[in-house]
Enzyme design. Structure first.
Site, PDB file in Angstrom:
ATOM      1  N   GLY A 284     -41.968  49.689  41.748  1.00 41.20           N
ATOM      2  CA  GLY A 284     -41.339  50.097  40.500  1.00 41.20           C
ATOM      3  C   GLY A 284     -40.990  51.571  40.541  1.00 41.20           C
ATOM      4  N   GLU A 286     -40.184  54.679  37.647  1.00 44.58           N
ATOM      5  CA  GLU A 286     -40.358  54.956  36.219  1.00 44.58           C
ATOM      6  C   GLU A 286     -39.161  55.626  35.558  1.00 44.58           C
ATOM      7  OE1 GLU A 286     -41.858  56.379  38.829  1.00 44.58           O
ATOM      8  OE2 GLU A 286     -42.329  58.488  38.507  1.00 44.58           O
ATOM      9  N   HIS A 310     -48.283  50.648  35.189  1.00 43.15           N
ATOM     10  CA  HIS A 310     -48.171  51.892  35.960  1.00 43.15           C
ATOM     11  C   HIS A 310     -46.888  52.654  35.582  1.00 43.15           C
ATOM     12  CE1 HIS A 310     -48.657  54.430  39.638  1.00 43.15           C
ATOM     13  NE2 HIS A 310     -47.335  54.453  39.562  1.00 43.15           N
ATOM     14  N   GLU A 311     -45.765  51.963  35.619  1.00 41.12           N
ATOM     15  CA  GLU A 311     -44.497  52.660  35.324  1.00 41.12           C
ATOM     16  C   GLU A 311     -44.456  53.111  33.863  1.00 41.12           C
ATOM     17  OE1 GLU A 311     -43.309  53.460  37.976  1.00 41.12           O
ATOM     18  OE2 GLU A 311     -44.027  51.858  39.270  1.00 41.12           O
ATOM     19  N   HIS A 314     -46.258  56.341  33.408  1.00 43.42           N
ATOM     20  CA  HIS A 314     -45.456  57.503  33.816  1.00 43.42           C
ATOM     21  C   HIS A 314     -44.656  58.086  32.646  1.00 43.42           C
ATOM     22  CE1 HIS A 314     -45.915  58.182  38.079  1.00 43.42           C
ATOM     23  NE2 HIS A 314     -45.630  56.930  38.418  1.00 43.42           N
ATOM     24  N   GLU A 333     -48.860  60.962  40.087  1.00 45.45           N
ATOM     25  CA  GLU A 333     -49.334  59.630  40.469  1.00 45.45           C
ATOM     26  C   GLU A 333     -50.827  59.393  40.205  1.00 45.45           C
ATOM     27  OE1 GLU A 333     -47.345  57.281  40.944  1.00 45.45           O
ATOM     28  OE2 GLU A 333     -45.481  58.364  41.363  1.00 45.45           O
ATOM     29  N   ASP A 390     -41.340  62.707  50.814  1.00 41.70           N
ATOM     30  CA  ASP A 390     -41.796  61.331  50.993  1.00 41.70           C
ATOM     31  C   ASP A 390     -43.089  61.246  51.801  1.00 41.70           C
ATOM     32  OD1 ASP A 390     -40.142  59.702  49.656  1.00 41.70           O
ATOM     33  OD2 ASP A 390     -39.478  58.581  51.423  1.00 41.70           O
ATOM     34  N   TYR A 398     -52.329  58.919  44.877  1.00 43.19           N
ATOM     35  CA  TYR A 398     -52.605  57.827  43.947  1.00 43.19           C
ATOM     36  C   TYR A 398     -54.114  57.604  43.776  1.00 43.19           C
ATOM     37  CZ  TYR A 398     -47.678  56.392  44.293  1.00 43.19           C
ATOM     38  OH  TYR A 398     -46.308  56.352  44.231  1.00 43.19           O
TER      39      TYR A 398
END
Ligand code: BES
Ligand code: ZN
Length: 617
Positions: A284, A286, A310-311, A314, A333, A390, A398
């Site tokens: 996903g 956000e 989760h999203e 955010h 995160e 990235d 997380y």
């Protein structure tokens, strides 16, 4: 009479609040950050007006990005661009000189525009190219309905600059309006106020009135429909998926209510989810007001909807209070995982929350093993200078982030922790924070206030996991582990005793096979539980990982794995399976599959797998 007075007073209050916010924004000093060429302390964008045309035949977006800027008497403004074709630039409505800088493989090319000290508006006429990494243009064949093409964007972390020239740093926020022209049989949606039906002429107008960072500007175009869940939540999906998606996500309103009860009002009015084609590279994303999601979370039993929580989380941690740089990614995160698990606890109870937390704990142990030779990457605060942001997208941000917050919560007590977090979101709403500001805020408003000592610095700035870590316990998972042990020892399993297991218990079971498990044992399990054909993508993903690792070839599993890898582009899933091939010295087989799968992948997934398998395109 009284009522009118209250309304008048509260309006006054809001007005003064807004003015304060504006003043604050004016005062904001931006930190130097390695992933953007913008010089926002000199001249910074504040509002975007995007006017674009989406051409599915040429696979090009073209149009104009016009910006309001706050100009500190600068004579230049710098935007980020990457693989864009810049046609013409204006400042205050007149042609303005511009230059494109050197190409940097990660960052792209800075676009420097000559302005006057008084310039307040600039505009850039541009086109995307076939190298534009944010966009994935899909053929009808790659969609669920197979009748129309589809397009979606992925901005995080630094890809928005590949489809819009922009100051692409998370600390810079803009409001935006957009006019988007698409083929008449398709609908366009953005991270903004969205249409609920197609227009007759294929022209869509969007408004995002809350200021957001560039990585959150998003667009999707396809033959989609909308179905409301409540008056502020709903789903967009292709026709063949809309009802399934609607049923799967029917708890969305309850999630928003639970989130608001925890940490304050939802500030974005609408919370919708769009189900994208399976090549979407993330579970996903956000995007404000409109989360982008993979169809692999539609399991038929709501078991994978933690991703929606989760999203949604955010909307506070990330979209409202944003990491200032990608080195502070854990602020986005880690807080979001903590918040997500609290939402799940509120809806479905502690046992489910602890199972999720333990799955993350195992992910964390796995990543600590793979990063044993680069301990600096196991710190919460990263140093991504010169690297692709990235690289920071792993379980450290997380799950170490989560464990830190959970440990902190257990140390100070949930009540105090919740008061603290709620205030943190409120006081930092629509602004950015970095790790150092957070530590100062934490010390002042939680630790010193209650006279509590805590090893915050060790958690954030040291590698590995401090010894005061919270211990997560789940009876359900202990039962799973015992059942697995008994099976390994006796080769028999009482299928009856697993009847009420949830998908997460199965994931835990499959992920924890010992290295010594035999092919015959895998076969027994597959014949009893039919993992190869499970309809839950999380279970099949971990099962395929084990099948590759242990050279299991029963039930046509190889064909199933190849099919999975060529239709699903979710990076986490495909990377896990390709890594298993690599670890088991089966790279040749992996490359054979990858050659067919790669054309279906978005650039972020393809880049990761190219590197993993040493593939040169
Ligand atoms: N914001 C992330 C996705 C992301 C991170 C995209 C970094 C690009 C760079 C999103 O919220 C996320 O974490 N997605 C996870 C969901 C999961 C943790 C529930 C995913 O896609 O797997
Ligand atoms: Zn996230």
């Amino acid at each position: 009479m009284k009522k009118t007075l209250i309304i008048a007073l509260s309006t006054l209050f809001i007005v003064s609040n807004c003015a304060e916010k504006k003043e604050e924004q004016k005062m904001q000093t931006y930190v130097n950050e390695p992933h953007s060429c913008a010089k926002p302390n000199e001249a910074v964008i504040t509002h975007l007006n995007l006017d674009i045309d989406v051409d599915f035949d040429k696979k090009i977006i073209s149009g104009t990005a016009t910006y309001d800027i706050r100009n500190n008497n600068a004579t230049e403004i710098v935007l980020d661009t990457k693989h864009l074709n810049i046609i013409n630039v204006q400042a205050d409505g007149k042609g303005a000189p511009f230059k494109l800088g050197e190409i940097d493989e990660q960052l792209g090319r800075p676009l420097t525009i000559t302005i006057n000290e008084g310039t307040q508006k600039i505009s850039v006429l541009y086109k995307t190219t076939d190298k534009t990494e944010a966009l994935q243009w899909l053929s009808a064949q790659q969609t669920a309905d197979k009748t129309h093409p589809f397009l979606f964007t992925q901005g995080q972390a630094i890809l928005t600059r590949t489809w819009i020239p922009i100051q692409d740093s998370p600390q810079i926020r803009v409001t935006y309006n957009a006019t988007v022209k698409v083929p008449k049989d398709l609908m366009a949606v953005m991270s903004a106020e969205n249409p609920k039906a197609k227009t007759a002429d294929g022209v869509y107008n969007f408004k995002m009135q809350q200021p957001i960072s560039a990585y959150l500007i998003a667009l999707a175009v396809g033959d989609i429909e909308y179905k409301a869940i409540s008056d502020r939540t709903g789903v967009y999906a292709e026709k063949s998926l809309i009802n399934k998606a609607h049923t799967e996500f029917s708890d969305m309103e309850k999630m928003v209510v639970a989130a608001e009860n925890l940490y304050g009002a939802y500030d974005w009015d609408q919370f919708d989810v769009i189900v994208l084609p399976p090549s979407f590279p993330f579970g996903g994303m956000e995007n404000p007001r409109l989360t982008f999601a993979t169809p692999t979370i539609i399991a038929g039993d709501k078991s994978l909807t933690t991703l929606i929580a989760h999203e949604l989380a955010h909307s506070w941690s990330g979209n409202l209070v944003t990491n200032a740089t990608w080195d502070d990614f854990w602020l986005n995160e880690g807080f979001t995982v903590y918040f997500e698990i609290r939402i799940m606890e509120a809806l479905y109870g502690k046992e489910r929350a602890n199972m999720l937390a333990l799955i993350g704990r195992q992910d964390l142990d796995d990543v600590l093993k793979t990063l044993k030779d680069s301990p600096n990457d196991t710190k919460l605060k990263l140093d991504l200078d010169g690297r692709n942001p990235d690289d920071g997208m792993n379980s450290i941000a997380y799950d170490k982030g989560y464990l830190f917050l959970r440990t902190l919560e257990e140390t100070v007590g949930r009540k105090r922790f919740d008061v603290f977090l709620k205030a943190y979101f409120k006081e930092h709403a629509f602004s950015t924070t970095n790790t150092e500001d957070f530590v100062a805020y934490l010390n002042k408003n939680l630790l010193e206030k209650h006279n509590i000592s805590f090893n915050t610095k060790e958690w954030i700035y040291s590698p590995g996991i401090p010894t005061n870590q919270s211990i997560i316990q789940s009876d359900a998972f202990e039962n799973v582990e015992n059942t697995l042990k008994a099976f390994i020892n006796t080769n028999t399993i009482d299928a009856q005793s697993t009847n009420d297991w949830t998908p997460h218990e199965w994931v835990h079971f499959v992920r924890n096979f010992p290295e010594t498990i035999t092919v015959e044992q895998m076969e027994t399990l597959d014949n009893t539980f039919n993992f190869t054909n499970s309809t839950n993508s999380y279970i099949t993903m971990v099962w395929y990982e084990q099948a590759v690792t242990h050279n299991y070839h029963g039930q046509d599993v190889d064909a199933k794995i190849a099919e999975f890898l060529t239709t699903v582009g979710r990076r986490w899933y495909v990377t896990t399976i390709f890594k298993a091939y690599k670890k088991s010295d089966r790279v040749e087989e992996a490359l054979e599959i990858y050659k067919k799968a790669r054309p279906n992948y978005h650039s972020v997934t393809a880049n990761t797998i190219d590197e993993l398998l040493g593939y040169k395109s």
